[in-house]
Design a protein around this motif. Structure first.
Motif, PDB file in Angstrom:
ATOM      1  N   THR A  60       0.842  -1.202   0.000  1.00  0.00           N
ATOM      2  CA  THR A  60       0.000   0.000   0.000  1.00  0.00           C
ATOM      3  C   THR A  60       0.873   1.246   0.000  1.00  0.00           C
ATOM      4  O   THR A  60       1.796   1.368   0.801  1.00  0.00           O
ATOM      5  N   THR A  61       0.573   2.158  -0.905  1.00  0.00           N
ATOM      6  CA  THR A  61       1.337   3.407  -0.967  1.00  0.00           C
ATOM      7  C   THR A  61       0.495   4.641  -0.686  1.00  0.00           C
ATOM      8  O   THR A  61       1.042   5.708  -0.421  1.00  0.00           O
ATOM      9  N   GLN A  62      -0.835   4.516  -0.773  1.00  0.00           N
ATOM     10  CA  GLN A  62      -1.714   5.641  -0.471  1.00  0.00           C
ATOM     11  C   GLN A  62      -2.831   5.159   0.442  1.00  0.00           C
ATOM     12  O   GLN A  62      -3.276   4.013   0.343  1.00  0.00           O
ATOM     13  N   ILE A  63      -3.287   6.059   1.313  1.00  0.00           N
ATOM     14  CA  ILE A  63      -4.343   5.697   2.250  1.00  0.00           C
ATOM     15  C   ILE A  63      -5.384   6.807   2.328  1.00  0.00           C
ATOM     16  O   ILE A  63      -5.097   7.966   2.035  1.00  0.00           O
ATOM     17  N   GLU A  64      -6.576   6.416   2.713  1.00  0.00           N
ATOM     18  CA  GLU A  64      -7.632   7.380   3.023  1.00  0.00           C
ATOM     19  C   GLU A  64      -7.744   7.400   4.532  1.00  0.00           C
ATOM     20  O   GLU A  64      -8.196   6.428   5.143  1.00  0.00           O
ATOM     21  N   PRO A  65      -7.293   8.476   5.172  1.00  0.00           N
ATOM     22  CA  PRO A  65      -7.269   8.515   6.630  1.00  0.00           C
ATOM     23  C   PRO A  65      -8.659   8.346   7.245  1.00  0.00           C
ATOM     24  O   PRO A  65      -9.662   8.719   6.630  1.00  0.00           O
ATOM     25  N   PRO A  66      -8.734   7.812   8.460  1.00  0.00           N
ATOM     26  CA  PRO A  66     -10.016   7.645   9.143  1.00  0.00           C
ATOM     27  C   PRO A  66     -10.529   8.953   9.747  1.00  0.00           C
ATOM     28  O   PRO A  66     -11.609   8.998  10.301  1.00  0.00           O
ATOM     29  N   TYR A  67      -9.745  10.014   9.653  1.00  0.00           N
ATOM     30  CA  TYR A  67     -10.150  11.330  10.120  1.00  0.00           C
ATOM     31  C   TYR A  67     -10.370  12.224   8.906  1.00  0.00           C
ATOM     32  O   TYR A  67     -10.123  11.821   7.770  1.00  0.00           O
ATOM     33  N   ASP A  68     -10.822  13.433   9.123  1.00  0.00           N
ATOM     34  CA  ASP A  68     -11.148  14.344   8.035  1.00  0.00           C
ATOM     35  C   ASP A  68      -9.880  14.864   7.358  1.00  0.00           C
ATOM     36  O   ASP A  68      -9.310  15.874   7.768  1.00  0.00           O
ATOM     37  N   ALA A  69      -9.445  14.132   6.348  1.00  0.00           N
ATOM     38  CA  ALA A  69      -8.240  14.496   5.598  1.00  0.00           C
ATOM     39  C   ALA A  69      -8.332  13.849   4.220  1.00  0.00           C
ATOM     40  O   ALA A  69      -9.014  12.845   4.041  1.00  0.00           O
ATOM     41  N   PRO A  70      -7.620  14.403   3.253  1.00  0.00           N
ATOM     42  CA  PRO A  70      -7.646  13.821   1.910  1.00  0.00           C
ATOM     43  C   PRO A  70      -6.802  12.546   1.816  1.00  0.00           C
ATOM     44  O   PRO A  70      -6.017  12.237   2.720  1.00  0.00           O
ATOM     45  N   VAL A  71      -6.956  11.829   0.732  1.00  0.00           N
ATOM     46  CA  VAL A  71      -6.096  10.679   0.448  1.00  0.00           C
ATOM     47  C   VAL A  71      -4.661  11.193   0.362  1.00  0.00           C
ATOM     48  O   VAL A  71      -4.397  12.215  -0.272  1.00  0.00           O
ATOM     49  N   THR A  72      -3.757  10.497   1.026  1.00  0.00           N
ATOM     50  CA  THR A  72      -2.350  10.897   1.002  1.00  0.00           C
ATOM     51  C   THR A  72      -1.476   9.678   0.765  1.00  0.00           C
ATOM     52  O   THR A  72      -1.917   8.536   0.927  1.00  0.00           O
ATOM     53  N   GLY A  73      -0.243   9.919   0.417  1.00  0.00           N
ATOM     54  CA  GLY A  73       0.738   8.850   0.380  1.00  0.00           C
ATOM     55  C   GLY A  73       1.059   8.447   1.808  1.00  0.00           C
ATOM     56  O   GLY A  73       0.954   9.262   2.731  1.00  0.00           O
TER      57      GLY A  73
END
Length: 147
Positions: A60-73
């Protein structure tokens, strides 16, 4: 350096206790390394995120955080899902028992049973940064760890 070069990392201890009262149990052969640690208020604890060590997570190289934030590396996150699942926590050192190899800590975000890879004394002159930049989505998280 070869891309496929392997490194031999061995745990020096394991997290034990309960979530509200965590300890690090150091293996007997590494207990001498605890000498002087009790003089520090905090340490940097490097630990193996063993729940996410499977190859599917390590790809996995990118994640969608469980908090209010955009998809990031993953390198722009603190996600446990990453190529090398190494956790890092700055934890308060409550007590150190060198003879028994027990470090009582506060603020370690690892679970009992987690392998500990290394401990480094926290030095504010080299481990603290006065002026930092974070993305807008993290700007309201505060400046310091709550005491």
């Amino acid at each position: 350096m070869s891309v496929s070069e392997m490194y031999n990392i061995v745990p020096v201890g394991v997290v034990s206790g309960t979530q509200g009262n965590l300890q690090i149990e150091i293996k007997p052969q590494y207990r001498a390394a605890l000498k002087g640690l009790e003089e520090f208020s905090h340490g940097q604890i490097l630990w193996w995120i063993h729940e996410f060590a499977d190859d599917v997570f390590r790809a996995t190289t990118q994640i969608e955080p469980p908090y209010d934030a955009p998809v990031t590396g993953v390198f722009a996150s603190r996600s446990p899902v990453r190529p090398n699942p190494i956790g890092l926590s700055v934890a308060e050192i409550i007590s150190v028992n060198v003879a028994e190899g027990i470090i009582e800590v506060n603020g370690l975000d690892a679970y009992p049973g987690t392998p500990v890879l290394d401990i480094k004394a926290y030095f504010p002159t080299t481990d603290r940064v006065r002026h930092v930049k974070v993305p807008a989505w993290a700007s309201s998280w505060g400046e310091w760890v709550k005491e």
